[in-house]
Design an enzyme around this catalytic site. Sequence first.
Site, PDB file in Angstrom:
ATOM      1  N   ARG A 101     -80.580  67.704  72.161  1.00 20.76           N
ATOM      2  CA  ARG A 101     -80.203  66.931  72.378  1.00 20.76           C
ATOM      3  C   ARG A 101     -81.356  66.211  71.077  1.00 20.76           C
ATOM      4  NH1 ARG A 101     -81.635  63.960  75.646  1.00 20.76           N
ATOM      5  NH2 ARG A 101     -80.579  64.663  77.197  1.00 20.76           N
ATOM      6  N   TYR A 107     -67.497  46.461  56.653  1.00 22.08           N
ATOM      7  CA  TYR A 107     -65.870  46.554  57.772  1.00 22.08           C
ATOM      8  C   TYR A 107     -66.087  45.993  58.603  1.00 22.08           C
ATOM      9  CZ  TYR A 107     -64.631  51.631  59.095  1.00 22.08           C
ATOM     10  OH  TYR A 107     -63.951  52.000  59.768  1.00 22.08           O
ATOM     11  N   LYS A 128     -66.948  60.116  55.412  1.00 18.41           N
ATOM     12  CA  LYS A 128     -66.559  59.554  53.874  1.00 18.41           C
ATOM     13  C   LYS A 128     -66.690  60.900  52.759  1.00 18.41           C
ATOM     14  CE  LYS A 128     -64.989  56.712  56.811  1.00 18.41           C
ATOM     15  NZ  LYS A 128     -65.932  55.018  56.964  1.00 18.41           N
TER      16      LYS A 128
HETATM   17  C1  PLP Z   1     -66.455  54.319  58.193  1.00 20.55           C
HETATM   18  C2  PLP Z   1     -67.090  53.385  57.347  1.00 20.55           C
HETATM   19  C3  PLP Z   1     -68.046  52.767  58.762  1.00 20.55           C
HETATM   20  C4  PLP Z   1     -67.907  53.541  60.310  1.00 20.55           C
HETATM   21  O1  PLP Z   1     -68.071  55.003  59.907  1.00 20.55           O
HETATM   22  P1  PLP Z   1     -68.220  55.678  60.897  1.00 20.55           P
HETATM   23  O2  PLP Z   1     -67.901  57.202  60.532  1.00 20.55           O
HETATM   24  O3  PLP Z   1     -66.315  55.642  61.349  1.00 20.55           O
HETATM   25  O4  PLP Z   1     -67.960  55.694  62.408  1.00 20.55           O
HETATM   26  C5  PLP Z   1     -69.759  52.247  58.908  1.00 20.55           C
HETATM   27  N1  PLP Z   1     -69.029  51.071  57.143  1.00 20.55           N
HETATM   28  C6  PLP Z   1     -68.111  51.273  56.508  1.00 20.55           C
HETATM   29  C7  PLP Z   1     -68.247  51.320  55.048  1.00 20.55           C
HETATM   30  C8  PLP Z   1     -67.254  52.205  56.436  1.00 20.55           C
HETATM   31  O5  PLP Z   1     -66.274  53.346  55.587  1.00 20.55           O
END
Ligand code: PLP
Length: 392
Positions: free
Chosen positions: A52, A104, A201
Amino acid sequence: MKADRNANFGTQCIHGGLQPDPQTGAVMTPIYQTSTYAQSAPGVHKGFEYARTGNPTRTALQQNLAAIEGGEHGICFSSGLSAMDAIIRLFQPGDEILASDDLYGGSYRLLTAVLGTFGIKSRFVDMRDAAALAEQIRPETKLLWIETPTNPMLNIVDIAELTALARERKVLTCVDNTFASPYLQQPLELGADLVLHSATKYLGGHSDVVMGAVVTRNEELAKRLYYLQNAVGAVPGPQDCFLVLRGIKTLHLRVQRACENARRIVEVLQNNDLVANVYYPGLADHPRHEVAARQMRDFGGMVSFDLKEDTMEAATEVMKNTRYFTLAESLGGVESLIGHPASMTHASIPREQRLSVGLTDSLIRLSVGVEDAEDLVKDLEAALAAAVTVAG
Ligand SMILES: *Cc1c(COP(=O)(O)O)cnc(C)c1O
């Protein structure tokens, strides 16, 4: 063997902060699938005690993230939202966060429904108007939470303008750089204190991992974030760190291709009789095109548009008829995705509020992938035509 700090972006993606495995010479950082590390005497170890607290695969990824965002420190978390949660934990009850008003959805929920109950207040403002924003800053305001481009309207906020204002007023700034990726936009270079990523992403880029990261140049903030990473424990596993390290090696190629494909698609959509509006910061008539051109290398792979027949049914027909654009949430992967914000990501927002920002019933959001542009264009044109036949 570490990459020169002045190396260009693509070189940083592949080499930044990385070196062959010191134990074995493995060129690719191995997956250290272990929860603990042998000590030769109590407290005598090779820099790793418990996973961790630290894991070599994670350390390699963190160094690489710092390099590609032009930062000093990268700190990884198990999701984008847990990374955001760590940032907000830097503040105290009574402190206030000013955030973009088209944030978001998950970030909005975390700020209001979760952290709000612990006494950290959030207010939501239009960050496109810096003068109006300046008047909103109060003594308890401690952080500006900036998102640009925004989801799904692809609004653009002037990062340098806001970070300058915040610095003057002794307010910290964090930019959620998920939509742009560091290939397109480098907020630390534009004065931000912190950068947040949903590595789920573009950084991961293959829709096979959930992860988040924070990057900063600020030693003090980094120390506290490393502390929270260990103390709260929302850490990513070594296999996921490996996947994101691998994803980043082609970040520049993927995003470049996504931008090229997006340009082609925007052109086709603009010339399609069934389409009403196309939202893309690369368009000369986008209200903040100049700002986007100044702070971004290119205009990204996210495109939104709506239909002249402005109904959920018409949009649904389009989304049911694409072959290569998969109907799904998320973005930033090699494959193209299509989504309907009004019924998916933004379903919880009241219709009137949604309409007031241009988020119409028929608004469709595309995450343009890296397939061949001709196939994507044909796919969209056929789906639009099929929708009209059914609706017609
Ligand atoms: C997906 C997303 C998040 C959150 O991220 P996770 O990995 O799903 O927890 C935050 N900000 C934006 C702009 C996103 O597209």
